[in-house]
Design an enzyme around this catalytic site. Structure first.
Site, short mmCIF file in Angstrom:
data_model
loop_
_atom_site.label_atom_id
_atom_site.label_comp_id
_atom_site.label_asym_id
_atom_site.label_seq_id
_atom_site.Cartn_x
_atom_site.Cartn_y
_atom_site.Cartn_z
N TYR A 178 49.62 13.96 22.14
CA TYR A 178 50.42 12.60 22.02
C TYR A 178 51.90 12.95 22.84
O TYR A 178 52.10 11.80 23.63
CB TYR A 178 50.67 12.49 20.59
N THR A 215 55.24 1.99 11.19
CA THR A 215 54.02 1.12 11.83
C THR A 215 52.75 1.84 11.34
O THR A 215 52.79 3.00 10.90
CB THR A 215 54.02 0.91 13.19
#
Length: 303
Positions: A178, A215
């Site tokens: 990531y 989120t």
């Protein structure tokens, strides 16, 4: 944090594409751009979710020029089909917001065989931007440049770009993969700005850091982290609307007219990691990305 849209001029007649615009930061980016009068195209891979987001945004903004087009950033075929559909509309493109992404997913590959973080977060947006570049160039003017805004993350500061192993085949770590994808997006943005400036194009490219935002990206973290997040989100995490503020600022603020190649956090210019300014690394990543996505390397001429 309060987002004051009154400071931004209306955007009537301008067109924007926002990837991952059906939820989270992307949803609020689309909504605020629509509220400013923009024709906004929400690019996403879930038709029902996308159409529902369009319905809500139209209802809340009273702007009928919001639409959904399917685009799966984990598929080069889907990206090319999306661009063909967009071009068929014969409309300009003033703002491209590369917002979509995945975080900390288990090791798996995209349709084209790329590690998912690198393939979707970075290569998908690399290809999409390049395929839309000619339209962006044609839409930008000396007084009003077209803008490419790419969402990275503070995680890029700990990222390492492994040019000999961009697919993380040797040793896979969700955090490492990531972070690498987010560093790649910063390097890509700076290289794109270099090419646009050298080419004399009226297109700017900037990268934004939304901060730590509450989120669905955190759905892949371990259960203990989820518990901590649930207990502290109200104190340490931004809301998705707050997280969208820097993307909106980068897309429409008059202060950034003609300004490119910068990293923005909380609407302020900030220094990205030292390695991101390595022009040779930027060039090598660009060249390798062109090979992976099978597009011509305009940057090889080093304009």
């Amino acid at each position: 944090m309060v987002i004051t849209l009154l400071v931004f001029p209306t955007q009537n007649g301008n067109v924007a594409i926002v990837t991952g615009g059906a939820k989270g930061i992307g949803y609020h980016t689309v909504k605020h751009l629509a509220r400013l009068g923009m024709h906004v195209i929400l690019a996403g891979n879930d038709e029902s979710e996308g159409q529902e987001a369009v319905r809500k945004i139209k209802e809340e903004t009273v702007n009928g020029k919001v639409e959904f087009l399917h685009c799966d950033l984990a598929s080069m075929k889907s990206i090319r089909q999306f661009v063909q559909q967009f071009r068929a509309k014969n409309c300009p493109l003033h703002v491209l917001v590369n917002n979509a992404g995945v975080m900390l997913v288990p090791e798996r590959k995209t349709e084209d065989g790329f590690e998912e973080h690198f393939g979707l977060n970075y290569l998908g947006h690399f290809l999409l931007t390049n395929l839309l570049l000619e339209t962006l160039k044609q839409s930008g003017t000396r007084s009003r440049n077209a803008r490419v805004i790419t969402v990275s993350s503070a995680t890029h500061y700990v990222g390492r770009l492994h040019l000999n192993d961009l697919q993380s085949r040797c040793s896979y770590s969700p955090h490492g993969a990531y972070a690498q994808s987010k560093l790649a997006l910063v390097l890509f943005t700076y290289r794109l700005q270099h090419l646009m400036t050298a080419d004399g194009s009226h297109v700017t490219a900037n990268v934004v850091d939304p901060g730590v935002v509450n989120t669905e990206l955190y759905k892949n973290v371990c259960w203990a982290t989820k518990v901590v997040k649930w207990m502290t989100a109200w104190l340490f995490f931004k809301t998705p609307e707050e997280g969208a503020s820097t993307s909106i600022y980068a897309a429409v603020s008059p202060e950034l007219e003609g300004v490119g190649g910068i990293y923005l956090y909380n609407e302020q210019r900030t220094k990205s990691t030292d390695v991101s300014y390595d022009e040779e690394l930027q060039r090598r990543l660009w060249t390798e990305s062109c090979k992976m996505t099978r597009i011509s390397d305009v940057g090889s001429r080093d304009l």
